[in-house]
Motif scaffolding. Structure first.
Motif, PDB file in Angstrom:
ATOM      1  N   LYS A 247      73.692 -28.275  57.562  1.00  0.00           N
ATOM      2  CA  LYS A 247      74.334 -29.571  57.351  1.00  0.00           C
ATOM      3  C   LYS A 247      73.965 -30.145  55.984  1.00  0.00           C
ATOM      4  O   LYS A 247      74.783 -30.827  55.354  1.00  0.00           O
ATOM      5  N   VAL A 248      72.742 -29.884  55.517  1.00  0.00           N
ATOM      6  CA  VAL A 248      72.344 -30.311  54.174  1.00  0.00           C
ATOM      7  C   VAL A 248      73.279 -29.699  53.136  1.00  0.00           C
ATOM      8  O   VAL A 248      73.822 -30.406  52.274  1.00  0.00           O
ATOM      9  N   GLU A 249      73.463 -28.382  53.212  1.00  0.00           N
ATOM     10  CA  GLU A 249      74.312 -27.679  52.242  1.00  0.00           C
ATOM     11  C   GLU A 249      75.748 -28.207  52.286  1.00  0.00           C
ATOM     12  O   GLU A 249      76.370 -28.471  51.254  1.00  0.00           O
ATOM     13  N   GLN A 250      76.272 -28.347  53.508  1.00  0.00           N
ATOM     14  CA  GLN A 250      77.669 -28.787  53.650  1.00  0.00           C
ATOM     15  C   GLN A 250      77.860 -30.208  53.146  1.00  0.00           C
ATOM     16  O   GLN A 250      78.865 -30.515  52.483  1.00  0.00           O
ATOM     17  N   THR A 251      76.904 -31.088  53.432  1.00  0.00           N
ATOM     18  CA  THR A 251      77.029 -32.483  53.030  1.00  0.00           C
ATOM     19  C   THR A 251      76.924 -32.629  51.513  1.00  0.00           C
ATOM     20  O   THR A 251      77.678 -33.397  50.901  1.00  0.00           O
ATOM     21  N   ALA A 252      76.002 -31.887  50.899  1.00  0.00           N
ATOM     22  CA  ALA A 252      75.862 -31.946  49.439  1.00  0.00           C
ATOM     23  C   ALA A 252      77.140 -31.465  48.763  1.00  0.00           C
ATOM     24  O   ALA A 252      77.639 -32.081  47.809  1.00  0.00           O
ATOM     25  N   GLU A 253      77.690 -30.363  49.267  1.00  0.00           N
ATOM     26  CA  GLU A 253      78.927 -29.827  48.696  1.00  0.00           C
ATOM     27  C   GLU A 253      80.070 -30.830  48.852  1.00  0.00           C
ATOM     28  O   GLU A 253      80.853 -31.056  47.916  1.00  0.00           O
ATOM     29  N   TRP A 254      80.147 -31.455  50.016  1.00  0.00           N
ATOM     30  CA  TRP A 254      81.219 -32.426  50.271  1.00  0.00           C
ATOM     31  C   TRP A 254      81.088 -33.650  49.365  1.00  0.00           C
ATOM     32  O   TRP A 254      82.076 -34.139  48.809  1.00  0.00           O
ATOM     33  N   LEU A 255      79.863 -34.153  49.178  1.00  0.00           N
ATOM     34  CA  LEU A 255      79.661 -35.312  48.306  1.00  0.00           C
ATOM     35  C   LEU A 255      80.053 -34.996  46.870  1.00  0.00           C
ATOM     36  O   LEU A 255      80.638 -35.840  46.173  1.00  0.00           O
ATOM     37  N   ASN A 256      79.730 -33.797  46.407  1.00  0.00           N
ATOM     38  CA  ASN A 256      80.128 -33.411  45.053  1.00  0.00           C
ATOM     39  C   ASN A 256      81.643 -33.396  44.899  1.00  0.00           C
ATOM     40  O   ASN A 256      82.176 -33.796  43.861  1.00  0.00           O
ATOM     41  N   LYS A 257      82.341 -32.968  45.952  1.00  0.00           N
ATOM     42  CA  LYS A 257      83.806 -32.967  45.907  1.00  0.00           C
ATOM     43  C   LYS A 257      84.366 -34.391  45.884  1.00  0.00           C
ATOM     44  O   LYS A 257      85.488 -34.607  45.431  1.00  0.00           O
ATOM     45  N   ALA A 262      75.351 -34.640  43.867  1.00  0.00           N
ATOM     46  CA  ALA A 262      74.442 -34.456  45.001  1.00  0.00           C
ATOM     47  C   ALA A 262      73.769 -33.097  44.910  1.00  0.00           C
ATOM     48  O   ALA A 262      74.400 -32.093  44.565  1.00  0.00           O
ATOM     49  N   LEU A 263      72.476 -33.064  45.221  1.00  0.00           N
ATOM     50  CA  LEU A 263      71.678 -31.849  45.193  1.00  0.00           C
ATOM     51  C   LEU A 263      71.105 -31.584  46.573  1.00  0.00           C
ATOM     52  O   LEU A 263      70.680 -32.520  47.255  1.00  0.00           O
ATOM     53  N   ALA A 264      71.073 -30.322  46.978  1.00  0.00           N
ATOM     54  CA  ALA A 264      70.504 -29.962  48.279  1.00  0.00           C
ATOM     55  C   ALA A 264      69.008 -29.698  48.144  1.00  0.00           C
ATOM     56  O   ALA A 264      68.536 -29.248  47.099  1.00  0.00           O
ATOM     57  N   TYR A 265      68.271 -29.986  49.224  1.00  0.00           N
ATOM     58  CA  TYR A 265      66.831 -29.717  49.238  1.00  0.00           C
ATOM     59  C   TYR A 265      66.420 -29.381  50.666  1.00  0.00           C
ATOM     60  O   TYR A 265      66.548 -30.207  51.561  1.00  0.00           O
ATOM     61  N   HIS A 266      65.946 -28.163  50.877  1.00  0.00           N
ATOM     62  CA  HIS A 266      65.410 -27.776  52.181  1.00  0.00           C
ATOM     63  C   HIS A 266      64.511 -26.560  52.004  1.00  0.00           C
ATOM     64  O   HIS A 266      64.483 -25.920  50.933  1.00  0.00           O
ATOM     65  N   ARG A 280      65.089 -33.106  38.787  1.00  0.00           N
ATOM     66  CA  ARG A 280      66.315 -33.799  38.371  1.00  0.00           C
ATOM     67  C   ARG A 280      66.429 -35.157  39.053  1.00  0.00           C
ATOM     68  O   ARG A 280      66.795 -36.148  38.421  1.00  0.00           O
ATOM     69  N   PHE A 281      66.123 -35.178  40.344  1.00  0.00           N
ATOM     70  CA  PHE A 281      66.207 -36.435  41.095  1.00  0.00           C
ATOM     71  C   PHE A 281      65.259 -37.485  40.507  1.00  0.00           C
ATOM     72  O   PHE A 281      65.620 -38.654  40.364  1.00  0.00           O
ATOM     73  N   LEU A 282      64.054 -37.056  40.169  1.00  0.00           N
ATOM     74  CA  LEU A 282      63.070 -37.999  39.639  1.00  0.00           C
ATOM     75  C   LEU A 282      63.435 -38.481  38.242  1.00  0.00           C
ATOM     76  O   LEU A 282      63.142 -39.619  37.886  1.00  0.00           O
ATOM     77  N   ARG A 283      64.092 -37.633  37.449  1.00  0.00           N
ATOM     78  CA  ARG A 283      64.249 -37.937  36.030  1.00  0.00           C
ATOM     79  C   ARG A 283      65.646 -38.357  35.613  1.00  0.00           C
ATOM     80  O   ARG A 283      65.837 -38.804  34.490  1.00  0.00           O
ATOM     81  N   GLU A 284      66.628 -38.211  36.485  1.00  0.00           N
ATOM     82  CA  GLU A 284      67.985 -38.616  36.141  1.00  0.00           C
ATOM     83  C   GLU A 284      68.403 -39.812  36.989  1.00  0.00           C
ATOM     84  O   GLU A 284      67.921 -40.000  38.098  1.00  0.00           O
ATOM     85  N   ASP A 285      69.310 -40.605  36.451  1.00  0.00           N
ATOM     86  CA  ASP A 285      69.811 -41.776  37.173  1.00  0.00           C
ATOM     87  C   ASP A 285      70.976 -41.387  38.070  1.00  0.00           C
ATOM     88  O   ASP A 285      71.772 -40.502  37.738  1.00  0.00           O
ATOM     89  N   GLY A 286      71.094 -42.070  39.208  1.00  0.00           N
ATOM     90  CA  GLY A 286      72.296 -41.984  40.025  1.00  0.00           C
ATOM     91  C   GLY A 286      72.474 -40.715  40.828  1.00  0.00           C
ATOM     92  O   GLY A 286      73.563 -40.478  41.360  1.00  0.00           O
ATOM     93  N   LEU A 287      71.440 -39.883  40.961  1.00  0.00           N
ATOM     94  CA  LEU A 287      71.571 -38.647  41.734  1.00  0.00           C
ATOM     95  C   LEU A 287      71.299 -38.903  43.215  1.00  0.00           C
ATOM     96  O   LEU A 287      70.504 -39.768  43.574  1.00  0.00           O
ATOM     97  N   ILE A 288      71.958 -38.121  44.047  1.00  0.00           N
ATOM     98  CA  ILE A 288      71.724 -38.157  45.489  1.00  0.00           C
ATOM     99  C   ILE A 288      71.112 -36.826  45.898  1.00  0.00           C
ATOM    100  O   ILE A 288      71.622 -35.768  45.538  1.00  0.00           O
ATOM    101  N   VAL A 289      70.017 -36.866  46.621  1.00  0.00           N
ATOM    102  CA  VAL A 289      69.440 -35.656  47.199  1.00  0.00           C
ATOM    103  C   VAL A 289      69.783 -35.636  48.688  1.00  0.00           C
ATOM    104  O   VAL A 289      69.533 -36.614  49.401  1.00  0.00           O
ATOM    105  N   VAL A 290      70.385 -34.548  49.131  1.00  0.00           N
ATOM    106  CA  VAL A 290      70.669 -34.344  50.557  1.00  0.00           C
ATOM    107  C   VAL A 290      69.612 -33.378  51.065  1.00  0.00           C
ATOM    108  O   VAL A 290      69.476 -32.274  50.540  1.00  0.00           O
ATOM    109  N   ALA A 291      68.840 -33.793  52.059  1.00  0.00           N
ATOM    110  CA  ALA A 291      67.635 -33.045  52.383  1.00  0.00           C
ATOM    111  C   ALA A 291      67.325 -33.049  53.867  1.00  0.00           C
ATOM    112  O   ALA A 291      67.783 -33.900  54.629  1.00  0.00           O
ATOM    113  N   THR A 292      66.524 -32.063  54.252  1.00  0.00           N
ATOM    114  CA  THR A 292      65.854 -32.133  55.539  1.00  0.00           C
ATOM    115  C   THR A 292      64.591 -32.957  55.324  1.00  0.00           C
ATOM    116  O   THR A 292      64.304 -33.401  54.216  1.00  0.00           O
TER     117      THR A 292
END
Length: 609
Positions: A247-257, A262-266, A280-292
């Motif tokens: 679900k992490v992978e699918q959600t990150a891919e969907w958000l990018n579309k 969005a970046l996946a993390y698990h 990237r999450f720590l150093r860039e603005d406006g990123l979303i991490v989708v994670a377990t």
């Protein structure tokens, strides 16, 4: 800083000159005084409450090096960068370093040139590391994320159990254990396992008033999340938690579309990819991490404006800690959760099939029941959340979904009796979807195969939609009137608690189902982001200050918040300092940062005056 060790009376001076804060908050002063005087401390303080100052200032005030035990080596670099930005001598030793770098750091430690050293518990407990520490002057040991030592907690780490050696090997060195989440039982185990039963205990309020809590059960969780993000958090950084890697992978891919970054993390990703995405999450603005839940412990990014849960967490502790990663800077932030019937079934099934002993299974089930209770609540969520941790809030908070939009309830007694009766008459061996089909009188081959079209409950539930029936079943399971079978097929069965409702002895009032439209608002309908407290006429200055901060952080190769965090920029806008003296009064501008960055930010402020 090592050559300028100070006494306990200088703690406030350290706070003001190095960190740029006028005064201590809450119990910080008492904690700092205790540790500087050589006492041990057990500290429970919410994320964003200023835990790090409670050990950093004593480490600077006492002779020697402060040893900070941190569970994740991936975050040590940013923690050390933040201290170096204050002109402090900080370092870490971990497995990411080559032998030469480790040797250089060890030599600096032996020479007394390091103010604070970060190590993981595994590294600390190595014989060669303990031998090295034996030859050094140690100011204190700080055990961060101390809930990891509790087997009753939610992030148990077996290696933490070995930290009891510190009290035996270094009896004269003060120890401070810190965590943001632990109920009373976990606190007792932390104290026992770390031999801190005689330590001074400091339990701060668990309230995070800047976080708005909202929990719902939308028909389409993804679309509802996107509507939430478009409405409240256009361009903001945030974390989205999912239960499974898939679900992490699918959600990150969907958000990018959908146009989000969005970046996946698990745990299934390589260590290099996890490290890259986290950096990237720590150093860039406006990123979303989708994670377990593998992501987030110790995350220091202060401008996480939202935390989304697309599945129900396993416990209130996990929910509180994960939502607490939003708004560490004290600015308005959101904790938004969508969950459904399948979450309840999946979590119960996972717990039933785990290898844990029966005692732990009972505990985990109790924690899940409590989390379900919070999700299904119709009164103030913050009051219930604080009550779980032994904290109190006299009045409803006015900043959760139930306070802002009080839910409607309805007399669900008759509908519940139909649902329970249908479960019973179909043999208590089918899942919710099948039972709902029977209630709706569906003409399916499966129903005919079992002969259930001849049941008295066949077709008696046409007054509700399938979605409404699923909502009802979810609440019946949450309230314990139905149990989910442990065979992994999700069949539902009656419990003893169902008997009074079935027999008409008890009535049942449940919260009404609110169905999200799933329609996204256009740009004109979107609310301003969480920085709405910046006046419209100050928005150009706000953007200019953030732009300068980004330039400086890129040059330094550090996250933007290490230069100044959002709350410091907001304070600059409120004060609009005209010179260095006035800039020094801005919260978060210490002496070193004033000298390093003050003139450039003053110039931008003057340009927008």
């Amino acid at each position: 800083m090592q050559t300028q060790k100070m006494t306990s009376t200088a703690a406030l001076e350290i706070l003001q000159t190095i960190y740029g804060f006028d005064e201590f908050r809450g119990q910080q002063q008492a904690i700092v005084d205790t540790v500087i005087a050589g006492g041990d401390a057990l500290v429970l303080m919410p994320t964003g409450g200023g835990k790090s100052l409670c050990y950093q200032i004593p480490a600077l005030a006492r002779p020697g090096t402060g040893i900070i035990i941190s569970p994740l080596i991936a975050l040590m670099q940013d923690q050390v960068d933040a201290l170096k930005a204050l002109d402090l001598n900080a370092a870490f030793i971990n497995s990411s370093m080559d032998a030469q770098s480790v040797a250089q750091t060890e030599n600096a430690l032996l020479a007394g040139e390091i103010d604070m050293l970060y190590v993981a518990p595994e590294r600390l407990l190595m014989p060669q590391m303990l031998s090295l520490i034996d030859r050094c002057q140690i100011a204190l040991f700080a055990i961060d994320e101390a809930h990891c030592v509790s087997q009753w907690g939610h992030d148990f780490r077996r290696e933490y159990l070995g930290l009891s050696i510190l009290s035996e090997r270094y009896p004269d060195v003060p120890r401070i254990a810190l965590t943001a989440t632990a109920d009373e039982r976990s606190r007792q185990e932390i104290a026992g396992n770390l031999q801190l039963t005689e330590a001074a205990s400091f339990v701060s309020s668990f309230d995070r008033p800047n976080i708005r809590y909202a929990i719902g059960e939308p028909d389409n969780a993804r679309e509802a999340m996107l509507q939430f993000l478009d409405t409240h958090h256009e361009g903001d950084a945030g974390i989205v938690y999912c239960l499974s890697r898939k679900k992490v992978e699918q959600t990150a891919e969907w958000l990018n579309k959908q146009g989000r970054t969005a970046l996946a993390y698990h745990a299934g990703l390589s260590a290099e990819e996890r490290q890259h995405n986290q950096t990237r999450f720590l150093r860039e603005d406006g990123l979303i991490v989708v994670a377990t839940i593998a992501f987030g412990m110790g995350i220091d990014k202060p401008d996480v404006r939202f935390v989304v849960h697309l599945n129900l967490p396993k416990s209130v502790e996990a929910y509180y800690q994960e939502t607490g990663r939003a708004g560490r800077d004290g600015l308005p932030s959101n904790a938004w959760m969508a969950y459904g019937l399948q979450d309840v079934i999946n979590l119960r099934s996972m717990m039933a099939q785990s290898d844990a002993d029966e005692q732990h299974k009972r505990l985990e089930n109790h924690k899940l029941e409590t989390m379900l209770g919070l999700a299904e609540l119709t009164t103030c969520r913050r009051q219930a959340l604080l009550s779980y941790f032994g904290d109190t809030l006299e009045e409803p908070c006015g900043n959760c979904d139930n306070c802002l939009h009080p839910p409607h309830t309805w007399d669900a007694t008759e509908s519940a009796r139909k649902a329970l009766s249908c479960v019973y008459r179909t043999g208590q061996r089918f899942g919710v979807s099948y039972v709902v089909d029977v209630l709706l009188g569906k003409d399916s081959e499966r129903i005919q195969r079992f002969g259930h079209e001849r049941l008295s409950t066949y077709g008696i539930g046409k007054e509700h939609s399938a979605l409404e029936w699923r909502n009802l079943f979810r609440q019946l399971i949450a309230r314990g009137l139905l149990a989910v079978d442990v065979d992994g097929h999700g069949s539902v069965m009656l419990t003893e608690a169902a008997r009074p409702v079935l027999k008409g002895i008890e009535t049942l009032h449940l919260r009404e189902l609110t169905v999200a439209t799933g329609k996204r608002q256009g740009s004109a309908g979107r609310r301003k982001r969480a920085m709405a407290e910046i006046a419209e006429h100050d928005q150009p200055l706000w953007n200019a200050l953030r732009g300068l901060r980004k330039q400086l952080s890129d040059v330094a190769g550090v996250p933007a918040y290490i230069v100044f965090n959002d709350s410091t920029l907001a304070d600059m806008i409120a004060i609009k300092p005209r010179d260095r003296t006035e800039m020094a009064s801005v919260s978060g501008v210490g002496q070193h940062k004033l000298e390093q960055y003050g003139d450039e930010f003053l110039e931008v402020i003057r340009e927008h005056a």
